[in-house]
Design a protein around this motif. Sequence first.
Motif, mmCIF file in Angstrom:
data_model
loop_
_atom_site.group_PDB
_atom_site.id
_atom_site.type_symbol
_atom_site.label_atom_id
_atom_site.label_comp_id
_atom_site.label_asym_id
_atom_site.label_seq_id
_atom_site.Cartn_x
_atom_site.Cartn_y
_atom_site.Cartn_z
ATOM 1 N N PHE A 1 28.690 -10.160 68.285
ATOM 2 C CA PHE A 1 29.677 -10.355 67.225
ATOM 3 C C PHE A 1 31.070 -9.988 67.734
ATOM 4 O O PHE A 1 31.226 -8.968 68.431
ATOM 5 C CB PHE A 1 29.358 -9.482 66.009
ATOM 6 C CG PHE A 1 28.282 -10.023 65.098
ATOM 7 C CD1 PHE A 1 27.543 -11.136 65.438
ATOM 8 C CD2 PHE A 1 28.024 -9.409 63.882
ATOM 9 C CE1 PHE A 1 26.551 -11.629 64.604
ATOM 10 C CE2 PHE A 1 27.049 -9.887 63.026
ATOM 11 C CZ PHE A 1 26.303 -11.008 63.389
ATOM 12 N N PRO A 2 32.080 -10.770 67.387
ATOM 13 C CA PRO A 2 33.443 -10.401 67.783
ATOM 14 C C PRO A 2 33.885 -9.121 67.080
ATOM 15 O O PRO A 2 33.277 -8.702 66.093
ATOM 16 C CB PRO A 2 34.277 -11.605 67.318
ATOM 17 C CG PRO A 2 33.476 -12.222 66.222
ATOM 18 C CD PRO A 2 32.039 -12.000 66.588
ATOM 19 N N GLN A 3 34.933 -8.499 67.599
ATOM 20 C CA GLN A 3 35.409 -7.243 67.048
ATOM 21 C C GLN A 3 35.754 -7.357 65.569
ATOM 22 O O GLN A 3 35.554 -6.415 64.790
ATOM 23 C CB GLN A 3 36.633 -6.761 67.829
ATOM 24 C CG GLN A 3 37.119 -5.365 67.459
ATOM 25 C CD GLN A 3 36.134 -4.275 67.856
ATOM 26 O OE1 GLN A 3 35.313 -4.489 68.741
ATOM 27 N NE2 GLN A 3 36.221 -3.116 67.230
ATOM 28 N N GLU A 4 36.242 -8.518 65.175
ATOM 29 C CA GLU A 4 36.627 -8.710 63.774
ATOM 30 C C GLU A 4 35.442 -9.056 62.871
ATOM 31 O O GLU A 4 35.604 -9.242 61.654
ATOM 32 C CB GLU A 4 37.697 -9.806 63.650
ATOM 33 C CG GLU A 4 37.232 -11.210 64.020
ATOM 34 C CD GLU A 4 37.354 -11.519 65.504
ATOM 35 O OE1 GLU A 4 37.287 -12.719 65.850
ATOM 36 O OE2 GLU A 4 37.517 -10.583 66.312
ATOM 37 N N GLY A 5 34.247 -9.130 63.441
ATOM 38 C CA GLY A 5 33.071 -9.432 62.643
ATOM 39 C C GLY A 5 32.735 -10.908 62.636
ATOM 40 O O GLY A 5 33.406 -11.727 63.262
ATOM 41 N N MET A 6 31.684 -11.241 61.924
ATOM 42 C CA MET A 6 31.195 -12.622 61.869
ATOM 43 C C MET A 6 31.114 -13.070 60.414
ATOM 44 O O MET A 6 30.320 -12.541 59.634
ATOM 45 C CB MET A 6 29.810 -12.713 62.523
ATOM 46 C CG MET A 6 29.195 -14.090 62.482
ATOM 47 S SD MET A 6 30.042 -15.256 63.568
ATOM 48 C CE MET A 6 29.524 -14.659 65.179
ATOM 49 N N PRO B 1 30.265 -7.088 59.768
ATOM 50 C CA PRO B 1 31.141 -6.448 60.753
ATOM 51 C C PRO B 1 30.434 -6.224 62.075
ATOM 52 O O PRO B 1 29.207 -6.185 62.150
ATOM 53 C CB PRO B 1 31.482 -5.104 60.090
ATOM 54 C CG PRO B 1 30.286 -4.818 59.230
ATOM 55 C CD PRO B 1 29.815 -6.159 58.731
ATOM 56 N N ASN B 2 31.207 -6.068 63.117
ATOM 57 C CA ASN B 2 30.680 -5.546 64.367
ATOM 58 C C ASN B 2 30.454 -4.059 64.135
ATOM 59 O O ASN B 2 31.373 -3.332 63.778
ATOM 60 C CB ASN B 2 31.688 -5.777 65.500
ATOM 61 C CG ASN B 2 31.161 -5.335 66.849
ATOM 62 O OD1 ASN B 2 30.721 -4.202 67.020
ATOM 63 N ND2 ASN B 2 31.211 -6.222 67.829
#
Length: 199
Positions: free
Chosen positions: A48-53, A88-89
């Motif tokens: 997952f990217p830092q900003e979440g999925m 979120p991540n």
Amino acid sequence: MNEGTVKLTVYSDYICPWCYVGQGLVERIQKDYGAEVDWRPVFLHPEFPQEGMRLPPHIQQQFSAMFSRIKTIADEIALPFVDVESFPNSRRALEASEYARAQNRHNEFHAIVFRKLWGEGQDINQWSVLRDAAQEALLDAGEMQLEIESGRYRAILDNELEKSKALRVEVVPTYILNDRYRIVGLQPFDVFRERIEKT
């Protein structure tokens, strides 16, 4: 069985809603058997990217039935539950939990972070949310952020995650009773009672 003789290790990730409502099961085992509970981390989605999925609409529709079932369970044990549209991540929150463990406030912090995500719909990757959780758990929020941003808890969490991999924990929640008996997924209380009373 004498009180205090049951050890329950729970492997979970904050982004797992079944782990969240599984708190009710854990609390019942604590109440009925005086169990010592140890929550341990699993990092479900490191991709997952830092900003979440954010869930696309068709996935949200697929999840709606699951969320409905989970909300029914949450209502039965008086846990607030909200649908989320973005996961979120969880890496930062898991590192923060290891900081809380070092301060002997892990269980308190863990429950608050769970509630922030699934009970209030907050992004637990945000420092503002984690700092609020730390303060509520009677931790030093500023120190927590500094310690994590320094990278001190990166290796500590990685070591914990390696332990879960070594045990082949692939599904969350996974419960291990007395370091011997594994129960995978959220199961009825009777499954735990039968295993505990045979121990």
